[in-house]
Design a protein around this motif. Structure first.
Motif, PDB file in Angstrom:
ATOM      1  N   THR A 115       0.842  -1.192   0.000  1.00  0.00           N
ATOM      2  CA  THR A 115       0.000   0.000   0.000  1.00  0.00           C
ATOM      3  C   THR A 115       0.881   1.247   0.000  1.00  0.00           C
ATOM      4  O   THR A 115       0.618   2.213  -0.723  1.00  0.00           O
ATOM      5  N   TRP A 116       1.942   1.223   0.808  1.00  0.00           N
ATOM      6  CA  TRP A 116       2.852   2.366   0.862  1.00  0.00           C
ATOM      7  C   TRP A 116       3.475   2.638  -0.504  1.00  0.00           C
ATOM      8  O   TRP A 116       3.593   3.792  -0.929  1.00  0.00           O
ATOM      9  N   LYS A 117       3.883   1.568  -1.207  1.00  0.00           N
ATOM     10  CA  LYS A 117       4.505   1.763  -2.518  1.00  0.00           C
ATOM     11  C   LYS A 117       3.561   2.498  -3.453  1.00  0.00           C
ATOM     12  O   LYS A 117       3.976   3.374  -4.207  1.00  0.00           O
ATOM     13  N   GLU A 118       2.284   2.157  -3.400  1.00  0.00           N
ATOM     14  CA  GLU A 118       1.299   2.827  -4.237  1.00  0.00           C
ATOM     15  C   GLU A 118       1.102   4.270  -3.759  1.00  0.00           C
ATOM     16  O   GLU A 118       1.030   5.206  -4.559  1.00  0.00           O
ATOM     17  N   GLN A 119       1.046   4.449  -2.434  1.00  0.00           N
ATOM     18  CA  GLN A 119       0.877   5.780  -1.865  1.00  0.00           C
ATOM     19  C   GLN A 119       2.046   6.674  -2.273  1.00  0.00           C
ATOM     20  O   GLN A 119       1.864   7.829  -2.689  1.00  0.00           O
ATOM     21  N   ARG A 120       3.246   6.092  -2.175  1.00  0.00           N
ATOM     22  CA  ARG A 120       4.440   6.856  -2.518  1.00  0.00           C
ATOM     23  C   ARG A 120       4.428   7.232  -3.993  1.00  0.00           C
ATOM     24  O   ARG A 120       4.789   8.338  -4.378  1.00  0.00           O
ATOM     25  N   ARG A 121       4.016   6.298  -4.858  1.00  0.00           N
ATOM     26  CA  ARG A 121       3.920   6.551  -6.280  1.00  0.00           C
ATOM     27  C   ARG A 121       2.969   7.713  -6.555  1.00  0.00           C
ATOM     28  O   ARG A 121       3.271   8.609  -7.347  1.00  0.00           O
ATOM     29  N   LEU A 122       1.826   7.707  -5.860  1.00  0.00           N
ATOM     30  CA  LEU A 122       0.853   8.775  -6.061  1.00  0.00           C
ATOM     31  C   LEU A 122       1.413  10.114  -5.600  1.00  0.00           C
ATOM     32  O   LEU A 122       1.200  11.149  -6.245  1.00  0.00           O
ATOM     33  N   TRP A 123       2.151  10.106  -4.461  1.00  0.00           N
ATOM     34  CA  TRP A 123       2.772  11.350  -4.001  1.00  0.00           C
ATOM     35  C   TRP A 123       3.824  11.838  -4.994  1.00  0.00           C
ATOM     36  O   TRP A 123       3.912  13.031  -5.286  1.00  0.00           O
ATOM     37  N   CYS A 124       4.638  10.936  -5.500  1.00  0.00           N
ATOM     38  CA  CYS A 124       5.667  11.315  -6.474  1.00  0.00           C
ATOM     39  C   CYS A 124       5.029  11.973  -7.689  1.00  0.00           C
ATOM     40  O   CYS A 124       5.464  13.049  -8.123  1.00  0.00           O
ATOM     41  N   ASP A 125       3.994  11.345  -8.221  1.00  0.00           N
ATOM     42  CA  ASP A 125       3.304  11.930  -9.384  1.00  0.00           C
ATOM     43  C   ASP A 125       2.783  13.315  -9.041  1.00  0.00           C
ATOM     44  O   ASP A 125       2.879  14.251  -9.844  1.00  0.00           O
ATOM     45  N   LEU A 126       2.214  13.444  -7.850  1.00  0.00           N
ATOM     46  CA  LEU A 126       1.623  14.704  -7.426  1.00  0.00           C
ATOM     47  C   LEU A 126       2.685  15.794  -7.302  1.00  0.00           C
ATOM     48  O   LEU A 126       2.499  16.917  -7.772  1.00  0.00           O
ATOM     49  N   VAL A 127       3.832  15.443  -6.690  1.00  0.00           N
ATOM     50  CA  VAL A 127       4.900  16.425  -6.504  1.00  0.00           C
ATOM     51  C   VAL A 127       5.389  16.943  -7.858  1.00  0.00           C
ATOM     52  O   VAL A 127       5.514  18.151  -8.072  1.00  0.00           O
ATOM     53  N   VAL A 128       5.660  16.016  -8.767  1.00  0.00           N
ATOM     54  CA  VAL A 128       6.168  16.414 -10.079  1.00  0.00           C
ATOM     55  C   VAL A 128       5.149  17.277 -10.823  1.00  0.00           C
ATOM     56  O   VAL A 128       5.487  18.317 -11.393  1.00  0.00           O
ATOM     57  N   ALA A 129       3.893  16.866 -10.803  1.00  0.00           N
ATOM     58  CA  ALA A 129       2.853  17.626 -11.501  1.00  0.00           C
ATOM     59  C   ALA A 129       2.682  19.007 -10.888  1.00  0.00           C
ATOM     60  O   ALA A 129       2.514  20.008 -11.597  1.00  0.00           O
ATOM     61  N   PHE A 130       2.716  19.060  -9.548  1.00  0.00           N
ATOM     62  CA  PHE A 130       2.553  20.332  -8.845  1.00  0.00           C
ATOM     63  C   PHE A 130       3.697  21.279  -9.183  1.00  0.00           C
ATOM     64  O   PHE A 130       3.485  22.467  -9.480  1.00  0.00           O
ATOM     65  N   CYS A 131       4.916  20.751  -9.163  1.00  0.00           N
ATOM     66  CA  CYS A 131       6.072  21.586  -9.469  1.00  0.00           C
ATOM     67  C   CYS A 131       6.035  22.041 -10.926  1.00  0.00           C
ATOM     68  O   CYS A 131       6.375  23.181 -11.234  1.00  0.00           O
ATOM     69  N   ARG A 132       5.605  21.152 -11.810  1.00  0.00           N
ATOM     70  CA  ARG A 132       5.519  21.512 -13.218  1.00  0.00           C
ATOM     71  C   ARG A 132       4.513  22.641 -13.419  1.00  0.00           C
ATOM     72  O   ARG A 132       4.773  23.606 -14.112  1.00  0.00           O
ATOM     73  N   HIS A 133       3.389  22.538 -12.741  1.00  0.00           N
ATOM     74  CA  HIS A 133       2.338  23.541 -12.882  1.00  0.00           C
ATOM     75  C   HIS A 133       2.810  24.910 -12.424  1.00  0.00           C
ATOM     76  O   HIS A 133       2.551  25.928 -13.051  1.00  0.00           O
ATOM     77  N   HIS A 134       3.524  24.919 -11.280  1.00  0.00           N
ATOM     78  CA  HIS A 134       3.962  26.199 -10.721  1.00  0.00           C
ATOM     79  C   HIS A 134       5.365  26.581 -11.163  1.00  0.00           C
ATOM     80  O   HIS A 134       5.876  27.623 -10.768  1.00  0.00           O
ATOM     81  N   ARG A 135       5.982  25.728 -11.946  1.00  0.00           N
ATOM     82  CA  ARG A 135       7.354  25.953 -12.404  1.00  0.00           C
ATOM     83  C   ARG A 135       8.283  26.271 -11.225  1.00  0.00           C
ATOM     84  O   ARG A 135       9.077  27.194 -11.270  1.00  0.00           O
ATOM     85  N   ARG A 136       8.102  25.482 -10.181  1.00  0.00           N
ATOM     86  CA  ARG A 136       8.954  25.633  -9.025  1.00  0.00           C
ATOM     87  C   ARG A 136       9.780  24.376  -8.862  1.00  0.00           C
ATOM     88  O   ARG A 136       9.333  23.282  -9.171  1.00  0.00           O
ATOM     89  N   SER A 137      11.010  24.540  -8.356  1.00  0.00           N
ATOM     90  CA  SER A 137      11.880  23.384  -8.224  1.00  0.00           C
ATOM     91  C   SER A 137      12.380  23.175  -6.803  1.00  0.00           C
ATOM     92  O   SER A 137      12.531  22.056  -6.358  1.00  0.00           O
ATOM     93  N   ALA A 138      12.662  24.261  -6.093  1.00  0.00           N
ATOM     94  CA  ALA A 138      13.307  24.122  -4.789  1.00  0.00           C
ATOM     95  C   ALA A 138      12.288  23.748  -3.721  1.00  0.00           C
ATOM     96  O   ALA A 138      11.188  24.281  -3.675  1.00  0.00           O
ATOM     97  N   LEU A 139      12.693  22.816  -2.885  1.00  0.00           N
ATOM     98  CA  LEU A 139      11.806  22.335  -1.843  1.00  0.00           C
ATOM     99  C   LEU A 139      12.598  22.218  -0.551  1.00  0.00           C
ATOM    100  O   LEU A 139      13.635  21.556  -0.523  1.00  0.00           O
TER     101      LEU A 139
END
Lengths: 188, 246
Positions: free
Chosen positions: A31-55
């Motif tokens: 379940t965690w692996k799937e959760q982590r995958r969903l978070w990874c997708d979300l982080v990348v998409a969010f950063c792409r949308h806002h054109r932000r890189s630093a975290l």
């Protein structure tokens, strides 16, 4: 991560973002692996949308998307670290900060440096600017690049992309007194 | 008739018995023939009906269910063979086959989140989302039929009914009675805590925790540890179905 210079449209959070357990590191490993995958997708998409890189991990958990005030849930710092570790292993992020330091700050590559490298090289070739010395500032902010996707890109990512180009033997970097002054000669 | 005695009598009784049994067979045979005629007529009428209402059958799930019940009563199984005449007439052979494949796809895709246990409403909503606009609507009954028709692909697909609710399990596992009971509890709220189970069922702590651990191990619940009090356990498929309903 505050919004900054992004697209006009609001970022669409996925349905699972309203699911309270999404913010708890799941004990079941599959379940965690799937959760982590969903978070990874979300982080990348969010950063792409806002054109932000630093975290900065400790601050990021207090803001969207890692915090959802509507359901009063937020990701824990160590969970976010696990997510970033996964992104690093996929080539979509890099821990920054001094070597051996705690994993506090990172860069998210919503587009991989190798892809930016190819775009930079193409642009230089098209404009006949190969074998001339260009500064990071010019690449990121110059009029000549106004119509390019890498226009406005943060220096850290731009630098990594040029380093990638250099390690491919297609460019040479020249250190300046600051990142802005960093020079690069892109070969044909 | 005069009671027969002696060998002559025996022979006569024998002859009578033979005549009677022949008559009996003849009667029986005539009855069977009549019955067969009736069945043939009924089948023909059913075929004509189905042909006439083919479009309605495909587009109207409630009607489709009624027609299928009728077929079942008469002893005609339209899905017995995909090449069967009824399947072709109803035009539903392909319908259930396609549906079965879509169901498998959705179960496989959602398995990492719901542990291979999906609420039938959730499944139905996802099917409707996935199917092209203008294609036939799908109801719970269709899903159940499609699953029963999966044939060799069916392995592991099980329909779990509890308290009037239905879930489809797509991972072969032993689902014990305690798990089913707790799932029944959670159906309205999508979640439960140890206290909820204790309050509703008066089980002891040990039993509740064993059940919860089992559910976590199976991947069918997610934990929310950021509640004010004890953790909540969510059944993701219930949550998914409910959030689409609202």
């Amino acid at each position: 991560m505050a919004t900054g210079g992004g697209a006009g449209a609001r970022f669409q959070l996925p349905e699972i973002h309203s699911f309270p357990p999404f913010f708890t590191r799941q004990p079941n490993e599959d379940t965690w692996k799937e959760q982590r995958r969903l978070w990874c997708d979300l982080v990348v998409a969010f950063c792409r949308h806002h054109r932000r890189s630093a975290l900065a991990v400790a601050e990021a958990v207090n803001e969207p998307p890692f915090s959802n005030p509507r359901i009063r849930r937020a990701l824990r710092v160590d969970t976010l670290r696990e997510v970033v570790d996964e992104l690093v292993s996929q080539g979509h992020a890099a821990w920054t900060g001094p070597k051996g330091s705690a994993r506090d700050t990172c860069l998210v590559f919503w587009r991989k440096p190798e892809v930016w490298a190819a775009m930079l090289h193409q642009w230089a070739a098209d404009r006949g600017l190969c074998n001339t010395v260009l500064t990071l500032y010019e690449l990121a902010n110059g009029d000549d690049t106004a119509d390019q996707e890498f226009h406005g890109l943060d220096y850290a990512t731009l630098r990594r992309s040029l380093e990638a180009l250099q390690s491919q033997g297609r460019a040479q970097l020249f250190a300046g007194s600051s990142d802005e002054d960093l020079g690069v000669k892109i070969f044909t | 008739m005069r009671k027969a005695v002696g060998i002559g009598g025996l022979r006569r009784r024998e002859a009578e018995r033979l005549a009677l049994s022949r008559k009996g067979s003849e009667l029986a045979r005539r009855e069977i023939e009549k019955l067969q005629e009736q069945v043939t007529t009924m089948k023909a009428k059913l075929e004509a009906f189905v042909r006439e209402h083919q479009r309605d059958i495909r587009n109207n799930p409630a009607f489709r269910v009624q027609v299928q019940r009728m077929c079942q009563l008469i002893g005609v199984d339209p899905l017995a063979s995909r090449k069967g005449y009824m399947a072709e007439l109803l035009g539903v052979g392909d319908f259930y086959c396609e549906l079965g494949i879509q169901i498998i796809d959705i179960c496989v895709a959602t398995r990492p989140v719901n542990g291979g246990l999906i609420d039938i409403d959730d499944l139905q909503q996802r099917l409707m989302q996935r199917r092209l606009r203008g294609s036939e609507p799908v109801v719970a009954d269709d899903i159940k039929r499609a699953i029963s028709q999966l044939g060799p692909l069916k392995g592991g697909y099980l329909i779990v009914e509890f308290g009037g609710r239905t879930m489809i399990q797509s991972v072969a596992r032993e689902m014990n009675a305690d798990t089913t009971t707790v799932l029944g509890l959670a159906h309205q709220t999508c979640r439960f805590s140890v206290d909820d189970v204790h309050a509703a069922l008066a089980w002891d702590d040990y039993r509740i925790r064993a059940c919860v651990d089992d559910m976590i191990r199976s991947g069918i619940v997610w934990v929310d540890a950021q509640t004010a009090g004890m953790p909540d356990y969510y059944v993701p498929s219930f949550y998914s179905a409910a959030s689409k309903r609202n």
